[in-house]
Scaffold this motif. Structure first.
Motif, PDB file in Angstrom:
ATOM      1  N   THR A  85       0.757  -1.159  -0.031  1.00  0.00           N
ATOM      2  CA  THR A  85       0.017   0.002  -0.111  1.00  0.00           C
ATOM      3  C   THR A  85       0.861   1.196  -0.029  1.00  0.00           C
ATOM      4  N   GLU A  86       0.767   2.106  -0.978  1.00  0.00           N
ATOM      5  CA  GLU A  86       1.578   3.344  -1.186  1.00  0.00           C
ATOM      6  C   GLU A  86       0.523   4.222  -1.174  1.00  0.00           C
ATOM      7  N   ILE A  87       0.798   5.374  -0.194  1.00  0.00           N
ATOM      8  CA  ILE A  87       0.286   6.650  -0.303  1.00  0.00           C
ATOM      9  C   ILE A  87       1.208   7.984  -0.218  1.00  0.00           C
ATOM     10  N   PRO A  88       1.285   8.878  -1.207  1.00  0.00           N
ATOM     11  CA  PRO A  88       2.156   9.704  -1.158  1.00  0.00           C
ATOM     12  C   PRO A  88       2.249  10.597   0.297  1.00  0.00           C
ATOM     13  N   LYS A  89       3.401  10.903   0.813  1.00  0.00           N
ATOM     14  CA  LYS A  89       3.289  11.816   1.848  1.00  0.00           C
ATOM     15  C   LYS A  89       3.504  13.381   1.661  1.00  0.00           C
ATOM     16  N   ILE A  90       3.641  13.574   0.353  1.00  0.00           N
ATOM     17  CA  ILE A  90       3.728  15.213  -0.220  1.00  0.00           C
ATOM     18  C   ILE A  90       2.852  15.374  -1.205  1.00  0.00           C
ATOM     19  N   ASP A  91       1.924  16.155  -1.211  1.00  0.00           N
ATOM     20  CA  ASP A  91       0.763  16.472  -2.014  1.00  0.00           C
ATOM     21  C   ASP A  91       1.511  16.965  -3.365  1.00  0.00           C
ATOM     22  N   ILE A  92       2.442  17.922  -3.419  1.00  0.00           N
ATOM     23  CA  ILE A  92       2.721  18.591  -4.563  1.00  0.00           C
ATOM     24  C   ILE A  92       4.256  18.038  -4.923  1.00  0.00           C
ATOM     25  N   ARG A  93       4.588  17.458  -5.992  1.00  0.00           N
ATOM     26  CA  ARG A  93       5.891  16.900  -6.194  1.00  0.00           C
ATOM     27  C   ARG A  93       6.435  17.445  -7.521  1.00  0.00           C
ATOM     28  N   VAL A  94       7.116  18.549  -7.466  1.00  0.00           N
ATOM     29  CA  VAL A  94       7.154  19.226  -8.926  1.00  0.00           C
ATOM     30  C   VAL A  94       8.846  19.416  -9.244  1.00  0.00           C
ATOM     31  N   LEU A  95       9.053  19.417 -10.501  1.00  0.00           N
ATOM     32  CA  LEU A  95      10.244  19.975 -10.948  1.00  0.00           C
ATOM     33  C   LEU A  95      10.480  21.258 -11.271  1.00  0.00           C
ATOM     34  N   ASN A  96      11.401  21.824 -10.907  1.00  0.00           N
ATOM     35  CA  ASN A  96      11.464  23.461 -11.427  1.00  0.00           C
ATOM     36  C   ASN A  96      12.344  23.419 -12.536  1.00  0.00           C
ATOM     37  N   HIS A  97      11.890  23.831 -13.754  1.00  0.00           N
ATOM     38  CA  HIS A  97      12.848  24.180 -14.896  1.00  0.00           C
ATOM     39  C   HIS A  97      13.426  25.476 -14.732  1.00  0.00           C
ATOM     40  N   LEU A 121       7.418  24.973 -15.882  1.00  0.00           N
ATOM     41  CA  LEU A 121       8.132  24.982 -17.224  1.00  0.00           C
ATOM     42  C   LEU A 121       9.341  25.910 -17.526  1.00  0.00           C
ATOM     43  N   ASN A 122       9.154  27.087 -16.723  1.00  0.00           N
ATOM     44  CA  ASN A 122      10.007  28.245 -17.026  1.00  0.00           C
ATOM     45  C   ASN A 122      10.888  28.644 -15.936  1.00  0.00           C
ATOM     46  N   ASN A 123      11.991  29.420 -16.321  1.00  0.00           N
ATOM     47  CA  ASN A 123      12.716  30.220 -15.164  1.00  0.00           C
ATOM     48  C   ASN A 123      12.150  30.880 -14.162  1.00  0.00           C
ATOM     49  N   VAL A 124      12.607  30.724 -12.793  1.00  0.00           N
ATOM     50  CA  VAL A 124      12.272  31.324 -11.797  1.00  0.00           C
ATOM     51  C   VAL A 124      12.597  32.918 -11.965  1.00  0.00           C
ATOM     52  N   ASN A 125      13.569  33.284 -12.844  1.00  0.00           N
ATOM     53  CA  ASN A 125      13.936  34.589 -13.285  1.00  0.00           C
ATOM     54  C   ASN A 125      12.993  34.951 -14.524  1.00  0.00           C
ATOM     55  N   ALA A 126      11.751  35.082 -14.266  1.00  0.00           N
ATOM     56  CA  ALA A 126      10.852  34.733 -15.305  1.00  0.00           C
ATOM     57  C   ALA A 126      10.721  36.046 -16.573  1.00  0.00           C
ATOM     58  N   ASN A 127      10.413  35.576 -17.607  1.00  0.00           N
ATOM     59  CA  ASN A 127      10.436  36.380 -18.873  1.00  0.00           C
ATOM     60  C   ASN A 127       8.434  36.601 -18.865  1.00  0.00           C
ATOM     61  N   PRO A 128       8.352  37.957 -18.513  1.00  0.00           N
ATOM     62  CA  PRO A 128       6.850  37.969 -18.590  1.00  0.00           C
ATOM     63  C   PRO A 128       5.912  37.613 -20.014  1.00  0.00           C
ATOM     64  N   ASP A 129       6.879  37.245 -21.180  1.00  0.00           N
ATOM     65  CA  ASP A 129       6.091  36.960 -22.143  1.00  0.00           C
ATOM     66  C   ASP A 129       5.487  35.566 -21.986  1.00  0.00           C
ATOM     67  N   ILE A 130       5.978  34.771 -21.174  1.00  0.00           N
ATOM     68  CA  ILE A 130       5.380  33.528 -20.933  1.00  0.00           C
ATOM     69  C   ILE A 130       3.838  33.449 -20.815  1.00  0.00           C
ATOM     70  N   LEU A 131       3.209  34.824 -20.345  1.00  0.00           N
ATOM     71  CA  LEU A 131       1.875  35.097 -20.101  1.00  0.00           C
ATOM     72  C   LEU A 131       1.307  35.708 -21.327  1.00  0.00           C
ATOM     73  N   ARG A 132       1.872  35.793 -22.219  1.00  0.00           N
ATOM     74  CA  ARG A 132       1.111  36.444 -23.591  1.00  0.00           C
ATOM     75  C   ARG A 132       0.444  35.373 -24.172  1.00  0.00           C
ATOM     76  N   PRO A 133      -0.690  35.368 -24.828  1.00  0.00           N
ATOM     77  CA  PRO A 133      -1.429  34.640 -25.544  1.00  0.00           C
ATOM     78  C   PRO A 133      -1.023  33.274 -26.112  1.00  0.00           C
ATOM     79  N   GLU A 134      -0.031  33.797 -26.841  1.00  0.00           N
ATOM     80  CA  GLU A 134       0.604  32.983 -27.931  1.00  0.00           C
ATOM     81  C   GLU A 134       1.367  31.811 -27.261  1.00  0.00           C
ATOM     82  N   TYR A 135       2.070  32.340 -26.087  1.00  0.00           N
ATOM     83  CA  TYR A 135       2.873  31.454 -25.376  1.00  0.00           C
ATOM     84  C   TYR A 135       1.790  30.471 -24.537  1.00  0.00           C
ATOM     85  N   LEU A 136       0.849  31.052 -23.901  1.00  0.00           N
ATOM     86  CA  LEU A 136      -0.081  30.143 -23.035  1.00  0.00           C
ATOM     87  C   LEU A 136      -0.687  29.007 -24.138  1.00  0.00           C
TER      88      LEU A 136
END
Length: 729
Positions: free
Chosen positions: A173-185, A233-248
């Motif tokens: 029986t396996e239940i994850p101990k942590i809810d959010i398990r993410v990679l930061n690219h 998906l993207n750098n913590v030093n974020a480029n605002p363009d990631i929120l433009r419609p074409e990138y979404l």
């Protein structure tokens, strides 16, 4: 016939018989066994007895349901069992014919499901693997409350098969101990990866959304196999363009690939996006127009990506904008974003990596000083994401004092998987022991047993949300991580994020068996190398609590002499403080008093040199060169011996690897051999440069029995590496 060749022929036959799908056209590049398949290397089990036993248990199978995820399960099992057992399993709908049954309570036969109740505690991701007898027939059953859960269970069963584990009497029986398990690219839109050492970003933003590489699907498979359920998906030093419609639209295309694998996408955001791309005059989080802009943007995102995970924010750190620019607190900034995400089920991961020289406070203290007073002020869908140590992903640090300091605010762990300060991608450094050391550290926050692991999984303070992030080491290199052995760090991160009570050694053994070999003696040899590798690296880089003495910018190679950067706390000399009187940073009560931020147990431990563990001695204390260590040696002799021992251990590791040539397939063997040659040279470089540099202050001889360092200090200081990987980020 060689195993790889035999398996290639078997799988090519299988592929020819399969209908075309994203999975069927998966990575069949086996000619050189070059690392692309990661730990999902389903080569034929060579031991005939083991293979036959597995065959008898897995001849026929049934996977209920017709979702995209259950289709993936069918394809994964066909692919894996064809490779491992030498023939494809037979699909059957008849209970009397089945041997492996996979499903949810809604899809399993009642005669099977009735023996597996109750399942409520499994949640949406937990699973159960049981050996049952139904109507006189022996079955293996995988059950969970969702299709994602049974996908996780399927990968667990495949791991057992790959590691030659007996599957005749399973009760798991396996239940994850942590809810959010993410990679930061930390990936930029131009495909440059900040602190990345394995090629370009795997995201080809220019070709998205229409062109979806097979690599995206294989990335999702690998993550699902170790329980990772999110990716930023993207750098913590974020480029605002990631929120433009074409990138979404491009983000939505990746989300579509990842969704059947149980993986949500998240985005790093630039806090000044309302001003930069929204045309507003301000980005003040308490401005109603700013809040409305973010609400509209969140609605737009969720219209495209209904299961979007949320935002990661780096604010008021290293030049990034944030609420502090407008006189607002981190809580006010985070809460504004949390409010617009909450109706959609999204979260905010607000990084605690903040430091500012205008506050005239020692850097290791600043995150605590910023966030401790804000405890209880954050919305319920906000996690404060803290690095494991108080400085910056050093080879060894004490834990951040934030762990245990904010009982009303969930603290999310941020580990680094990429080796920014640990030799880039040419040094063999298994990070499992580092993660384990941190997670098992007792903070004393609620008395004995208040480990970091219990804090981040939410159990110590009954937090309703928990998370762990890993800064990815993944790139476009054929073997994904630039060094095949460093795949193990991606792997161990995922396994520990699922269950931090596992041991780094057990996880290393699984990775070796799945990736390199199942030969028992060889597994032990490699496992021992891996488990010792982090301590070896600490010894030849930063022993006894030294830290942040790497080269400028790229953080490649030694640079303890650097003293020309714009801020004191960017310079290595700031951290080691070597002079004729001694070496080390006094963070005790007689110095900057960083120990006051820890709970009493750790505070008392670190308060005096004689009680401070050797591994943190120079982190907390400035001591004379002749200070007598627990070993009986002087501090100078002890420090020098650590440097020499580290370099010697790399040499021995190299020799041990060379003995395995007949045990490891040629391509991975040669990859590691070449990297170890580099590591051996660079360990000596680190040793010589640091010993010569510190010797000018100690004015003491090299201890007897140790060879004199080659070269001169001037030569080491003159070396420049303007194009080293990681430069410019």
């Amino acid at each position: 016939m060689k195993t790889a060749t035999r398996t290639r022929l078997q799988l090519l036959i299988f592929v020819a018989a399969c209908c075309v799908s994203h999975f069927a056209c998966a990575q069949f590049y086996f000619e050189n066994n070059d690392g692309y398949r990661l730990w999902q290397k389903y080569d034929t089990i060579e031991d005939k007895v083991t293979r036959q036993q597995m065959r008898e248990k897995l001849k026929t199978l049934n996977i209920s349901g017709n979702s995209a995820t259950t289709k993936i399960i069918r394809e994964e099992l066909k692919y894996a069992l064809t490779g491992l057992l030498g023939h494809p399993p037979r699909l059957s709908q008849k209970l009397e014919d089945q041997q492996l049954i996979i499903g949810t309570p809604e899809t399993l036969p009642k005669k099977v499901y009735s023996q597996l109740n109750p399942l409520e505690k499994l949640g949406e991701e937990g699973y159960r693997i049981r050996s049952l007898t139904v109507q006189g027939k022996n079955l293996t059953v995988i059950i969970g409350n969702s299709d994602t859960a049974i996908l996780y269970g399927t990968y667990h069963l495949l791991r057992l098969i790959q590691t030659h584990t007996n599957i005749s009497a399973l009760n798991i029986t396996e239940i994850p101990k942590i809810d959010i398990r993410v990679l930061n690219h930390w990936d930029n839109l131009d495909r440059h990866v900040e602190r990345g050492y394995a090629g370009e970003s795997i995201w080809d933003w220019h070709k998205l959304p229409d062109y979806k590489y097979q690599r995206y699907y294989d990335y999702a498979r690998a993550n699902a196999s170790i329980g990772i359920n999110g990716t930023v998906l993207n750098n913590v030093n974020a480029n605002p363009d990631i929120l433009r419609p074409e990138y979404l639209q491009k983000v939505a295309a990746l989300a579509e690939v990842f969704r059947p694998y149980g993986i949500k996408v998240y985005l790093s955001i630039n806090f000044s996006s309302p001003h930069i791309i929204g045309g507003l005059k301000t980005s003040d989080p308490l401005n109603s127009e700013v809040a409305q802009w973010w609400k509209s943007k969140a609605d737009e995102i969720y219209q495209l990506i209904p299961d979007f995970g949320g935002f990661l924010v780096k604010a008021n750190s290293e030049g990034q904008p944030g609420p502090g620019d407008f006189g607002r607190t981190h809580a006010e900034g985070a809460n504004m974003l949390a409010d617009v995400l909450e109706p959609h089920g999204g979260i905010v991961m607000w990084r605690a990596f903040v430091y500012a020289n205008e506050k005239n406070e020692e850097r290791s203290k600043q995150a605590y000083s910023e966030f401790k007073p804000l405890d209880g002020q954050f919305r319920k869908n906000v996690l404060v994401q803290s690095k494991n140590g108080p400085i910056d992903f050093q080879p060894r640090e004490p834990i951040s004092p934030l762990f245990g300091a904010t009982p009303q605010t969930p603290i999310m762990m941020e580990f680094q998987i990429t080796l920014e300060y640990l030799g880039l991608s040419t040094h063999l450094v298994y990070l499992g022991p580092l993660y384990e050391e941190v997670l098992n550290t007792d903070t004393g926050a609620k008395g004995k047993g208040s480990t970091v692991g219990k804090i981040i999984d939410g159990s110590l303070f009954n937090n309703t949300i928990s998370g762990m992030a890993g800064v990815a080491n993944i790139g476009s290199d054929r073997n994904w991580t630039g060094h095949i052995m460093l795949q193990s760090n991606w792997y161990v991160f995922g396994r520990l994020a699922w269950n931090h009570e596992q041991t780094a050694k057990d996880i290393a053994n699984d990775w070796i068996r799945m990736t390199l070999t199942n030969d028992h003696e060889t597994v032990n040899t490699i496992s021992n190398m891996m488990m010792a590798s982090r301590e070896t690296t600490v010894n030849y880089m930063t022993p006894l609590g030294l830290h942040h003495i790497m080269g400028t910018g790229h953080h490649y190679g030694p640079g303890p002499w650097v003293n020309n950067l714009g801020r004191d706390d960017w310079n290595p000399v700031y951290y080691h403080r070597a002079d004729s009187q001694g070496i080390g940073f006094n963070r005790s009560a007689t110095g900057v008093n960083a120990i006051e931020q820890y709970h009493p147990e750790l505070r008392q431990l670190y308060a005096k040199p004689e009680t401070t563990p050797d591994e943190f001695l120079l982190w907390f204390h400035h001591l004379p060169w002749e200070y007598k260590m627990k070993s009986g040696k002087s501090l100078w002799d002890e420090l020098t011996h650590h440097y020499y021992q580290g370099a010697e251990n790399v040499k021995q590791m190299h020799k041990e690897w060379l003995k395995l040539e007949s045990k490891i397939d040629p391509h991975p063997f040669n990859q590691v051999k070449m990297a170890l040659e580099i590591q051996e040279q660079e360990a000596i470089w680190w040793r010589n440069a640091c010993v010569l540099y510190f010797q000018q202050f100690s004015r003491l001889p090299i201890p007897s029995g140790l060879e004199k360092p080659q070269g001169t200090l001037a030569e080491y200081k003159a070396a420049q590496f303007p194009y080293a990987p990681g430069q410019g980020g």
